[in-house]
Design a protein around this motif. Structure first.
Motif, short mmCIF file in Angstrom:
data_model
loop_
_atom_site.label_atom_id
_atom_site.label_comp_id
_atom_site.label_asym_id
_atom_site.label_seq_id
_atom_site.Cartn_x
_atom_site.Cartn_y
_atom_site.Cartn_z
N PHE A 203 0.88 -1.25 0.15
CA PHE A 203 -0.02 0.02 0.01
C PHE A 203 0.94 1.30 -0.05
O PHE A 203 0.77 2.29 -0.86
CB PHE A 203 -0.86 0.19 1.12
N LEU A 204 1.98 1.33 0.72
CA LEU A 204 2.93 2.61 0.94
C LEU A 204 3.66 2.65 -0.38
O LEU A 204 3.82 3.79 -0.99
CB LEU A 204 3.74 2.20 2.28
N GLN A 205 3.86 1.51 -0.99
CA GLN A 205 4.69 1.77 -2.17
C GLN A 205 3.66 1.96 -3.27
O GLN A 205 4.17 3.01 -4.24
CB GLN A 205 5.16 0.29 -2.81
N ALA A 206 2.43 1.56 -3.28
CA ALA A 206 1.52 2.26 -4.31
C ALA A 206 1.27 3.83 -4.00
O ALA A 206 1.12 4.61 -5.03
CB ALA A 206 0.08 1.46 -4.14
N ALA B 161 1.88 6.78 -6.62
CA ALA B 161 0.85 7.84 -6.80
C ALA B 161 1.18 9.11 -6.43
O ALA B 161 0.99 10.22 -7.18
CB ALA B 161 -0.48 7.43 -6.25
N ALA B 162 1.85 9.35 -5.60
CA ALA B 162 2.29 10.64 -4.91
C ALA B 162 3.30 11.30 -6.17
O ALA B 162 3.38 12.31 -6.16
CB ALA B 162 2.89 10.83 -3.75
N ALA C 87 1.70 12.31 -9.03
CA ALA C 87 0.99 13.78 -8.81
C ALA C 87 1.88 14.81 -8.76
O ALA C 87 1.61 15.69 -9.34
CB ALA C 87 0.11 13.37 -7.52
N GLU C 88 3.12 14.43 -8.12
CA GLU C 88 4.18 15.53 -8.20
C GLU C 88 4.36 15.91 -9.47
O GLU C 88 4.74 17.20 -10.05
CB GLU C 88 5.08 15.00 -7.40
N THR C 89 4.70 14.62 -10.39
CA THR C 89 5.16 15.23 -11.85
C THR C 89 4.07 15.98 -12.71
O THR C 89 4.36 17.00 -13.36
CB THR C 89 5.37 13.62 -12.77
N ILE C 90 2.91 15.74 -12.38
CA ILE C 90 1.78 16.36 -13.10
C ILE C 90 1.66 17.73 -12.38
O ILE C 90 1.53 18.80 -13.20
CB ILE C 90 0.54 15.56 -12.91
#
Length: 436
Positions: free
Chosen positions: A324-327, A331-332, A335-338
């Protein structure tokens, strides 16, 4: 001294008091028995008298008849002066259980330390000396430890242990349960430094090492799965050790054994609790086969089974949490790239607005009118995030003193870098502008 020979057996003076009588009368009866020759010295066999004073109740030689045992007892009494009042009770009960086994084990010999080593002028003496199949063990009980006493005690205990080992004795310590501090939720054991020094490595600890290594060779994973928070930046290797605590009961004593992996070896001392600890009666703990048992075989097997089941259950939960933490981290990152792309788009749009403004005011590069300092400043605020102090530095040092007044050229340079410090490097190399 507190021991004497009575009817061919060594007895403890307090055990000879008749508890049905007031203490004063009981002492007087004991004194009369001594005066009639009931008690003799285990070493020199001379008759002993009974004394009762500031030092409590004790046996004493007649004047001029003191022997080496009395000297040995003086050393031992000074050494144990710091111990709690119930220390002698714990010592006597341990001695009694071990002594009773002499009858069925011819290779076993058990004696109080100051009696066993009388005449050898030892500087340190254990509470009990047990000899079995040619191997001597110094058995001692530790009571009455607190923060201030622990700091002074550690050095003495290390000296005592080293002394016994130099004399060829193994060492075994039992610690008063009043010193025990365990947080069962976090599996943390908090220790005095003296407790850490007095821990033992037993065959049962080696069995725990094997089990733990079978489950995980990574101490970090072991601690994480079991929800133990290590205070140390340097995680220890798997090395299980044991502490043996004594529980004083109304008419008996019990022992408990705690297995742990020493973690933080500086104050505050902390360890990972391998097992939850369990109690056993004195006869189980001190039963002798090849060695002292110091464990309950069935209970040890249950603790192994419980730990394995608990670890495997928590391991599945831990792996799910890691996934879960890896996913979440992935995702973070996405999101940071976006967010960065969106921020860059906003930057480009803001810069374009300034370009348009400069073009409308005919200050942009390539127009009939050269760029003004104000136009350059606005562009640098966006492109290099130029601050007010950096603006002053640009104006006074590079425009004023160095004479860089071709602002179109300065903007060309600025577009080659992404920070004001890098911009400065280019400005230092730029020749003086004589024309705009």
């Amino acid at each position: 001294m507190h021991h004497a020979v009575y009817q061919s057996a060594i007895i403890y003076i307090e055990d000879r008091l008749d508890t049905s009588l007031p203490r004063k009368q009981a002492v007087e009866r004991l004194r009369k028995a001594a005066n009639k020759g009931a008690y003799s010295c285990p070493e020199c066999h001379r008759l002993l008298r009974v004394r009762d004073g500031e030092r409590g109740l004790f046996f004493a030689h007649n004047p001029g008849e003191a022997c080496e045992l009395q000297e040995s007892n003086a050393t031992y009494s000074h050494q144990t002066k710091r111990e709690a009042q119930h220390h002698s009770v714990l010592r006597e009960m341990i001695h009694e259980v071990l002594k009773n086994q002499e009858k069925i084990r011819p290779s076993l010999s058990v004696e109080f330390g100051y009696i066993a080593k009388a005449g050898q002028k030892w500087s340190h003496l254990p509470d009990i000396v047990m000899s079995h199949k040619g191997v001597e063990t110094a058995i001692s009980v530790l009571t009455n430890v607190d923060r201030m006493k622990d700091q002074k005690l550690v050095k003495k205990l290390r000296e005592r242990n080293a002394y016994f080992k130099n004399k060829g004795l193994d060492t075994l310590w039992f610690i008063d349960v009043q010193e025990q501090v365990i947080d069962e939720k976090t599996r943390a054991i908090y220790l005095w430094e003296s407790e850490l020094d007095l821990s033992s490595k037993t065959p049962q600890d080696e069995a725990w090492d094997k089990l733990l290594l079978d489950l995980s060779e990574d101490t970090n994973q072991l601690f994480s799965v079991m929800s133990y928070l290590s205070p140390s930046p340097f995680l220890p290797s798997i090395d299980t050790r044991s502490l043996f605590y004594i529980h004083s009961m109304s008419e008996s004593i019990e022992f408990s054994v705690h297995r742990f992996i020493a973690d933080q070896k500086i104050a505050p001392f902390q360890a990972f609790a391998v097992n939850e600890g369990y109690r056993m009666n004195i006869s189980t703990a001190l039963s002798l086969q090849e060695n002292l048992a110091l464990h309950h075989e069935e209970q040890e097997a249950k603790e192994h089974e419980h730990f394995r089941a608990l670890y495997e259950k928590r391991l599945q939960m831990w792996k799910a949490e890691q996934e879960f933490l890896q996913a979440a981290a992935q995702a973070a990152a996405e999101a940071e790239t976006i967010a960065r792309a969106e921020a860059h788009a906003r930057y480009e749009a803001e810069l374009q607005v300034i370009y348009e403004k400069a073009r409308n005011e005919q200050i942009a590069y390539g127009t009939s009118k050269p760029m003004s300092y104000n136009g350059l400043k606005e562009l640098l605020k966006v492109h290099l995030k130029m601050t007010q102090p950096e603006q002053m530095l640009l104006w006074t040092t590079y425009v004023g003193r160095q004479g860089l007044i071709n602002f179109d050229r300065l903007w060309e340079l600025a577009q080659q870098v992404t920070s004001f410090s890098a911009f400065e490097e280019l400005l230092r190399k730029e020749p003086r502008h004589t024309k705009r």
